[in-house]
Design an enzyme around this catalytic site. Structure first.
Site, PDB file in Angstrom:
ATOM      1  N   SER A 157      13.096  -2.322  -3.793  1.00 48.84           N
ATOM      2  CA  SER A 157      12.543  -3.317  -3.156  1.00 48.84           C
ATOM      3  C   SER A 157      10.967  -3.628  -3.283  1.00 48.84           C
ATOM      4  CB  SER A 157      12.002  -2.278  -1.731  1.00 48.84           C
ATOM      5  OG  SER A 157      11.209  -0.856  -2.544  1.00 48.84           O
ATOM      6  N   LYS A 195       4.849   1.138  -1.029  1.00 46.38           N
ATOM      7  CA  LYS A 195       5.368  -0.144  -0.357  1.00 46.38           C
ATOM      8  C   LYS A 195       3.374  -0.513  -0.210  1.00 46.38           C
ATOM      9  CE  LYS A 195       9.594  -0.239   0.581  1.00 46.38           C
ATOM     10  NZ  LYS A 195       9.750   0.251  -0.055  1.00 46.38           N
TER      11      LYS A 195
END
Length: 236
Positions: A157, A195
């Protein structure tokens, strides 16, 4: 590594596809794993997708494909003997009054030994990942002041930020972050994720660095900053 809920949901989807030929509905998934909200199922599905276990099929509603099962599970969906889906093998919480270790010198000043807490995909607070038997040596030059730890990356990701599956990221412990920084975030006191952190008005966005995944928006009370990325180590 998968959390218990992720593991349960993945096996349920796999069995449902084998038996029914179609993906279960969010309502069926919610009942199967004992969650009260569809948003919780969405979070679990997104986590499984990021880790490469599931794929959403485009242009088809409710369409999921199981790409792989955990190594300890056979294709029939049965657990291998002796398997217990814990978040991380040998995880231990610090005893009361015991602080987490910071960086300690491995030799002179050229290398520093950091505690390796396990995989960033693990769905548990960082404090619960402590394992005193695992350490990693990193160059002292990349560390500044403060307490540091290392985590293994699982999934793709953040690949467009140069962070790949299997990398070891170096994290400076912090409970705050500037917008735009890559952080370790704890969501709903359950899921730990790596993230990019951004503020959108009164909300917080956790942004992947891969267009295959969506940015997730949360109210601030659902997200706790666990640390900020300062470097990574990669084995070739």
């Amino acid at each position: 590594m998968l959390t218990r809920k992720q593991h349960e949901l993945l096996l349920f989807i796999h069995k449902h596809l084998k038996k029914q030929g179609v993906s279960p509905s969010f309502e069926e998934m919610k009942e199967a794993v004992g969650l009260k909200s569809k948003s919780g199922i969405h979070r679990l599905v997104t986590g499984l997708e990021e880790r490469g276990f599931l794929r959403r099929l485009p242009h088809r509603a409710r369409a999921l494909e199981v790409l792989k099962l955990p190594e300890n599970v056979s294709q029939r969906g049965k657990r291998a003997k002796g398997f217990s889906p814990r978040v991380i093998e040998g995880d231990r919480k610090p005893s009361e009054g015991q602080s987490l270790p910071g960086a300690t010198l491995a030799g002179e000043t050229d290398a520093v030994q950091l505690p390796l807490y396990g995989r960033i995909a693990a769905g548990t607070p960082i404090e619960a990942l402590r394992d005193q038997s695992n350490f990693v040596d990193v160059p002292a030059s990349i560390l500044g002041r403060g307490e540091h730890y290392a985590l293994e990356v699982e999934g793709d990701s953040m690949k467009d930020a140069g962070i790949l599956d299997g990398d070891t990221v170096i994290i400076r412990r912090s409970d705050t972050a500037e917008t735009g920084k890559i952080i370790v975030a704890l969501v709903d006191n359950e899921e730990v994720t790596l993230k990019r952190f951004r503020r959108h008005g009164k909300s917080i966005a956790l942004e992947p660095a891969n267009t295959s995944y969506e940015t997730r928006i949360f109210p601030p009370e659902r997200v706790k900053v666990q640390g900020q990325l300062i470097g990574l180590v990669r084995n070739y």
